[in-house]
Design a protein around this motif. Structure first.
Motif, PDB file in Angstrom:
ATOM      1  N   PHE A 229       0.852  -1.173   0.000  1.00  0.00           N
ATOM      2  CA  PHE A 229       0.000   0.000   0.000  1.00  0.00           C
ATOM      3  C   PHE A 229       0.894   1.231   0.000  1.00  0.00           C
ATOM      4  O   PHE A 229       1.840   1.304   0.784  1.00  0.00           O
ATOM      5  CB  PHE A 229      -0.892   0.031   1.251  1.00  0.00           C
ATOM      6  CG  PHE A 229      -1.790  -1.162   1.380  1.00  0.00           C
ATOM      7  CD1 PHE A 229      -3.026  -1.177   0.777  1.00  0.00           C
ATOM      8  CD2 PHE A 229      -1.382  -2.273   2.105  1.00  0.00           C
ATOM      9  CE1 PHE A 229      -3.853  -2.276   0.894  1.00  0.00           C
ATOM     10  CE2 PHE A 229      -2.198  -3.371   2.228  1.00  0.00           C
ATOM     11  CZ  PHE A 229      -3.439  -3.380   1.621  1.00  0.00           C
ATOM     12  N   GLN A 230       0.592   2.192  -0.846  1.00  0.00           N
ATOM     13  CA  GLN A 230       1.339   3.446  -0.892  1.00  0.00           C
ATOM     14  C   GLN A 230       0.760   4.369   0.172  1.00  0.00           C
ATOM     15  O   GLN A 230      -0.444   4.596   0.208  1.00  0.00           O
ATOM     16  CB  GLN A 230       1.223   4.075  -2.282  1.00  0.00           C
ATOM     17  CG  GLN A 230       2.156   5.217  -2.508  1.00  0.00           C
ATOM     18  CD  GLN A 230       3.605   4.762  -2.590  1.00  0.00           C
ATOM     19  OE1 GLN A 230       3.894   3.675  -3.040  1.00  0.00           O
ATOM     20  NE2 GLN A 230       4.484   5.618  -2.145  1.00  0.00           N
ATOM     21  N   LEU A 231       1.609   4.891   1.040  1.00  0.00           N
ATOM     22  CA  LEU A 231       1.166   5.771   2.114  1.00  0.00           C
ATOM     23  C   LEU A 231       1.435   7.220   1.752  1.00  0.00           C
ATOM     24  O   LEU A 231       2.418   7.539   1.096  1.00  0.00           O
ATOM     25  CB  LEU A 231       1.905   5.437   3.419  1.00  0.00           C
ATOM     26  CG  LEU A 231       1.750   4.016   3.946  1.00  0.00           C
ATOM     27  CD1 LEU A 231       2.587   3.833   5.198  1.00  0.00           C
ATOM     28  CD2 LEU A 231       0.297   3.689   4.213  1.00  0.00           C
ATOM     29  N   ALA A 232       0.565   8.094   2.214  1.00  0.00           N
ATOM     30  CA  ALA A 232       0.769   9.529   2.015  1.00  0.00           C
ATOM     31  C   ALA A 232       1.876  10.001   2.954  1.00  0.00           C
ATOM     32  O   ALA A 232       2.281   9.287   3.870  1.00  0.00           O
ATOM     33  CB  ALA A 232      -0.530  10.278   2.294  1.00  0.00           C
ATOM     34  N   ASP A 233       2.356  11.206   2.715  1.00  0.00           N
ATOM     35  CA  ASP A 233       3.388  11.770   3.577  1.00  0.00           C
ATOM     36  C   ASP A 233       2.867  11.893   5.001  1.00  0.00           C
ATOM     37  O   ASP A 233       1.689  12.201   5.218  1.00  0.00           O
ATOM     38  CB  ASP A 233       3.813  13.141   3.070  1.00  0.00           C
ATOM     39  CG  ASP A 233       4.572  13.053   1.753  1.00  0.00           C
ATOM     40  OD1 ASP A 233       5.149  11.985   1.474  1.00  0.00           O
ATOM     41  OD2 ASP A 233       4.587  14.054   1.009  1.00  0.00           O
ATOM     42  N   HIS A 234       3.725  11.644   5.961  1.00  0.00           N
ATOM     43  CA  HIS A 234       3.464  11.782   7.389  1.00  0.00           C
ATOM     44  C   HIS A 234       2.467  10.760   7.934  1.00  0.00           C
ATOM     45  O   HIS A 234       1.894  10.971   8.996  1.00  0.00           O
ATOM     46  CB  HIS A 234       2.996  13.193   7.749  1.00  0.00           C
ATOM     47  CG  HIS A 234       3.838  14.265   7.153  1.00  0.00           C
ATOM     48  ND1 HIS A 234       5.171  14.438   7.491  1.00  0.00           N
ATOM     49  CD2 HIS A 234       3.576  15.209   6.223  1.00  0.00           C
ATOM     50  CE1 HIS A 234       5.661  15.447   6.804  1.00  0.00           C
ATOM     51  NE2 HIS A 234       4.720  15.924   6.022  1.00  0.00           N
TER      52      HIS A 234
END
Length: 154
Positions: free
Chosen positions: A102-107
């Motif tokens: 899964f690609q996570l958003a920043d922070h």
């Protein structure tokens, strides 16, 4: 779906490599990967939960890792061979290894993971740094301008 060639943009931009990589990954999204099934839920304003159906896997056979804004869940299971002379005529319960990314958003950081009734829950929180949070600036009252009185010599 149409494929867009983004290579001319690579030559004209600096620092947008990650954005273009995400666009390339999104355009080449594979719908054939369906194991294990999963849900993504919002549990709060900045809290999320990814739930994967991993029936038959124990805690020791699962691993959850984060690296460079990506969450990776892996499961490895050795096929069980019945030792008491039984033979499996049909195996409908999946016992194969998997890796789901899964690609996570920043922070966004993982705060915990739990395995309950064959469901692996991975809890995530978006922690925005203080420097990037909006802050309110109070508007003050300006002091009146000082008046200058000229004095004449007598």
């Amino acid at each position: 779906m149409r494929q867009f060639d983004l290579s001319p943009l690579y030559r004209q931009t600096v620092g947008f490599d990650r954005l273009f990589n995400l666009l390339d990954q999104a355009s080449g999204f594979e719908t054939s990967q369906s194991y294990p099934p999963y849900n993504i839920e919002r549990t709060g304003e900045n809290a999320y939960r990814v739930t994967l159906a991993v029936a038959g896997f124990s805690r020791e056979e699962l691993s959850v890792e984060t690296k460079e804004n990506a969450l990776s869940v892996k499961g490895s299971k050795e096929p069980a061979q019945p030792s008491d002379g039984r033979e499996v005529l049909h195996q409908g319960i999946a016992a194969r290894a998997f890796e789901r990314r899964f690609q996570l958003a920043d922070h966004v950081v993982v705060t915990g993971a739990s395995l309950v009734n064959g469901l692996l829950h991975v809890d995530l929180v978006r922690e925005i740094p203080e420097a990037q949070k909006p802050r309110r600036i109070d508007i003050g009252v300006a002091a009146p301008a000082a008046t200058i009185v000229e004095s004449k010599a007598a």
